[in-house]
Design a protein around this motif. Structure first.
Motif, PDB file in Angstrom:
ATOM      1  N   TRP A 134       0.788  -1.205   0.051  1.00 11.29           N
ATOM      2  CA  TRP A 134      -0.080   0.188  -0.076  1.00 11.29           C
ATOM      3  C   TRP A 134       0.978   1.347  -0.008  1.00 11.29           C
ATOM      4  CZ3 TRP A 134      -1.157  -4.473   2.659  1.00 11.29           C
ATOM      5  CH2 TRP A 134      -2.242  -5.097   2.421  1.00 11.29           C
ATOM      6  N   GLU A 148      -8.325   3.081   1.148  1.00 17.88           N
ATOM      7  CA  GLU A 148      -8.269   2.937  -0.398  1.00 17.88           C
ATOM      8  C   GLU A 148      -9.668   3.400  -0.999  1.00 17.88           C
ATOM      9  OE1 GLU A 148      -7.048  -1.515  -0.533  1.00 17.88           O
ATOM     10  OE2 GLU A 148      -7.829  -1.314  -2.543  1.00 17.88           O
ATOM     11  N   VAL A 198      -3.265   3.544  -2.461  1.00 18.81           N
ATOM     12  CA  VAL A 198      -3.269   2.701  -3.640  1.00 18.81           C
ATOM     13  C   VAL A 198      -2.635   1.364  -3.353  1.00 18.81           C
ATOM     14  CG1 VAL A 198      -3.653   4.228  -5.718  1.00 18.81           C
ATOM     15  CG2 VAL A 198      -1.227   3.688  -4.780  1.00 18.81           C
ATOM     16  N   ARG A 199      -3.199   0.400  -3.881  1.00 21.24           N
ATOM     17  CA  ARG A 199      -2.681  -1.048  -3.370  1.00 21.24           C
ATOM     18  C   ARG A 199      -2.253  -1.672  -4.671  1.00 21.24           C
ATOM     19  NH1 ARG A 199      -7.558  -4.763  -2.315  1.00 21.24           N
ATOM     20  NH2 ARG A 199      -7.526  -4.031  -4.769  1.00 21.24           N
TER      21      ARG A 199
END
Ligand SMILES: [Zn+2]
Ligand SMILES: [Zn+2]
Length: 802
Positions: A121, A169, A175-176
């Motif tokens: 992440w 998120e 953002v992952r």
């Protein structure tokens, strides 16, 4: 969902071992998903890796159910996506072998990836658009301070943190990304080693100490075949099946040395002769023209096939494309490994199934990233994730190990041809004794035939003497070591040279019978005789490993005259001991080699000269060079001729050629004595004369007359189960269903040659089709035939019909 109620949908396939054999699953996907992508998807309570097969837009009317019922894809996994061509090959494989897609996918998916998924992440730089709770703000601040947060399948973040990350998120703060994590090679794995340049020292070790340090001797013997290639420790461990301790000992004594360079200062490659030049030019022209032309490079050992492969590979690399180099067995390919490493250095990756899964994943990722444009491996290397091939080499194309005998039952040649078509690159098949099918295809223009004449190599071929046992048998002479072989052994041993005796049957004898009532001891689980081992005092089934101690008297008539019948390796060993009491004899077969370390020990003692006569099965015919062996005796060539299979002549010829190749590999000429009751058999006469083309000329006529490949295509359907009547019923159904398909000829059902195996009854249906027939209708006809208590195994282009 967009304005018209359409959503992006993906049909995904999950490997059979995690998702079951038959299923294709449909999920909702983001518009970024492409065919070939690796996805993490929900399957029941688990998350599994799936591969995107088709991505399309659909609405409820197309799907036939509510869009809400579709579960969304969890994530894409970066770096694991299959190249377009590989995805197509998986589909081809499924059609070609009549296997379900998930089974076909199993051979192409990245190995062991499930355990190695890394999720990361990262915070987005912009200020949050939505208000955050204190806990959320705290995690976001921690994430900013750390740069990123990550977890692997094994080392997870606390559930509370994961919950908050998910909210962040959704709020657009984080953002992952998911990707497969490469293993970090430990120093022990990463170091490169090569054999000492001091040949005399190696030879001295093998002669004086090797017999006491067999594992070390085996490494030296195998690597001698690889000249001085730089190999990693793990490659040596995998190639030789030894531990790191053995390698440390070899380093300590200076037999192995560490090296920094992958590539040796290259020797100047030999200048190609005229025929090699012709072959190279033809292949290079196909590389440049991006043509999927296939070639048969036909030439005996020593005629310089490898140089043609290497120079062509060099051209493919020069044009920025990749090379796939297939060998029948990695452990026997040390020479090819050495030559590729010498020419192409670090660009070569060796795919080996003995490597731990983590390391195999590393290789997969390295190949996928394009960092390793030359891939060498056995048949499974066909599914290496190469995306831009310029050349495929398939050396020793006639070898049986190119056919996979478990599902999906593919043959490497047909997959290689498909790959060549998809990548628009040439395929070069190499052999000195091509399979009958391949040589026919070359004769009829399917492959371009390139011939390398024998050069000086023919001078090195051993002299083969065929000894007809019929006469002696009538006069009651012994058939194990008949006079011709006996006399040659005597001479060879007197000169201080060594002998290999070959017999394709282990144990003392293949039968034990009662002399009074004729009772033959059979396996209670299989329809075969039990072999008798005098050494172990056991009756043993060579198919299912059932064992029992032989009784003293016959269980049927009570008679005491139980006697072994026929010849096995133990009996040959006994005969040699009796006839040559001064010689040291050892035996090498599967009964011996199952004891840990026994194989190394016997090979090392033989190489050192301590053992003079080695008796063995096919194990002794493979791989290693024994320079002092000048005589090979084949105790009976008839065992393999009598196998009820239309390929038995071809296989006998190949086996005899391979065995003969063990004689006279050093400075002295070699002799081979082949004992047989069928001296005029085509397989034996052509092996004696080293005359492949004569063999081909006769066998192709037989095949045509009998309607076998290459004139027909075969599909063998084997039905097996514990209940004999279910097997009968189901095999009838198979035959009926197949007979309804246009243009097929159905033989059977009949009992398989081994009618019962490990407690299961076996019947088979042999189906003949035209050589280029479409298999799909047959696949559709057979697909519904199932029973809970039976297995229906479909083998397209079977290699064995037993
Ligand atoms: Zn009896
Ligand atoms: Zn058995």
């Amino acid at each position: 969902m967009n304005a018209e109620g359409r959503v992006t949908v993906v049909d995904a396939v999950v490997e059979a071992k995690s998702g079951g054999a038959a299923a294709i699953w449909t999920y909702r996907a983001s518009s970024q998903v492409r065919a070939g992508d690796a996805l993490l998807v929900p399957l029941g309570p688990r998350a599994v890796i799936a591969y995107a097969l088709r991505v399309y837009e659909a609405n409820e009317a197309d799907l036939g159910f509510a869009v809400d019922q579709l579960k969304p894809v969890i994530d894409r996994i970066q770096g694991l996506d299959l190249p377009r061509q590989l995805l197509e090959v998986v589909q081809f494989l499924s059609e070609e072998t009549l296997s379900p897609l998930p089974v076909a996918l199993g051979v192409a998916a990245a190995p062991g990836a499930r355990e190695r998924i890394l999720t990361t992440w990262n915070a987005i730089d912009a200020e949050p658009q939505h208000p955050l709770s204190a806990a959320q703000a705290e995690v976001l601040a921690a994430l900013r301070a750390a740069g990123s947060l990550s977890q692997t399948t094994r080392k997870k973040l606390p559930a509370s943190t994961l919950r908050i990350l998910k909210i962040l998120e959704e709020k657009g703060c984080v953002v992952r990304r998911r990707e497969a994590l490469p293993a970090v090679a430990t120093r022990a794995e990463a170091g490169l080693l090569r054999l000492s340049p001091d040949g005399a020292k190696l030879e001295q070790f093998l002669k004086r100490e090797g017999n006491r340090r067999p594992a070390q001797a085996l490494v030296v013997m195998r690597l001698q075949g690889a000249e001085r290639a730089a190999l990693s420790r793990e490659e040596i461990r995998a190639l030789c099946g030894v531990t790191d301790q053995t390698i440390r000992a070899l380093l300590a004594s200076g037999l192995l040395e560490a090296t920094e360079q992958v590539q040796q200062t290259p020797k100047i490659p030999p200048e190609p002769n005229r025929q090699q030049r012709v072959a190279i030019d033809a292949i290079v022209a196909a590389i440049e023209a991006r043509s999927a032309e296939s070639f048969l490079l036909y030439g005996v050992t020593g005629s310089g096939k490898t140089e043609v492969f290497l120079r062509s590979a060099n051209e493919a690399l020069r044009t920025g494309r990749q090379v796939l180099y297939l060998v029948p067995e990695i452990a026997l390919a040390t020479q090819a490994i050495a030559q590729l490493r010498e020419r192409f250095g670090e660009r070569v990756t060796i795919l080996h199934s003995e490597l731990p899964p983590g390391r195999r994943l590393d290789h997969w990722l390295r190949v996928r990233s394009g960092a390793a444009p030359v891939v060498l491996g056995a048949r499974s290397a066909l599914f290496a994730p190469l995306s831009n091939m310029g050349l495929i080499v398939m050396d020793e194309e006639h070898e049986g190990s190119y056919k996979q005998d478990t599902s999906p039952r593919y043959h490497a040649k047909s997959v290689a041809l498909k790959l060549a078509e998809l990548h628009q690159c040439p395929l070069v098949l190499g052999s000195a004794t091509p399979s009958i099918e391949t040589f026919f295809e070359a004769q009829s223009g399917v492959h371009t035939l390139l011939t390398l004449p024998s050069r000086a190599a023919s001078a090195k071929l051993p002299t083969v003497i065929v000894d007809d046992l019929t006469e002696g048998y009538r006069r009651g002479q012994p058939a194990i070591l008949a006079p011709c072989l006996h006399a040659r052994m005597q001479e060879t041993l007197t000169r201080g040279e060594q002998v290999i005796l070959f017999l394709n049957r282990r144990a003392y004898s293949p039968f034990l019978i009662c002399r009074d009532c004729g009772l033959q001891f059979k396996c209670p689980r299989c329809s075969v005789s039990l072999s008798f081992s005098r050494h172990q005092r056991k009756l043993r089934c060579h198919h299912c490993d059932y064992q029992e101690t032989p009784p003293d008297t016959c269980p049927k008539c009570g008679g005491a005259r139980l006697s072994p019948l026929g010849i096995g390796t133990e009996k040959v060993e006994e005969a040699v001991t009796l006839e040559f009491p001064d010689a040291i004899v050892a035996r090498l077969d599967r009964d011996v080699s199952r004891r840990k370390g026994a194989l190394e020990e016997i090979l090392a003692r033989f190489r050192s000269g301590e053992i003079q006569v080695l008796v063995g099965t096919q194990i002794v015919a493979k791989g290693l060079d024994f320079p002092n062996v000048t005589l090979v005796g084949v105790i009976t060539a008839d065992t393999s001729l009598s196998v009820p299979d239309f390929r038995s002549s071809e296989r006998t010829f190949q086996l005899l050629s391979q065995v003969a190749g063990r004689a006279g590999r050093g400075a002295f000429p070699g002799f081979v004595v082949v004992q047989t009751f069928n001296p005029e058999h085509i397989a034996i006469e052509s092996a004696r004369d080293h005359d492949y083309e004569r063999l081909y000329g006769e066998l192709i006529l037989e095949r045509r007359a009998a309607g076998y490949p290459p004139f027909k295509r075969l599909v063998n359907v084997l039905i097996s189960g514990e209940d004999v009547s279910s097997v009968r019923v189901l095999s009838q159904q198979v035959a009926h269903a197949a007979a309804k398909v246009d243009g097929v000829e159905v033989l059977g059902p009949v009992d398989a040659a081994i009618e019962r195996l490990a407690g299961r009854w076996r019947r088979h249906v042999l189906i003949k089709l035209e050589p280029k027939a479409d298999l799909v209708p047959l696949g559709h006809a057979l697909a519904p035939i199932k029973a809970k208590d039976c297995i229906v195994a479909i083998d397209v282009d079977p290699y064995s019909l037993l």
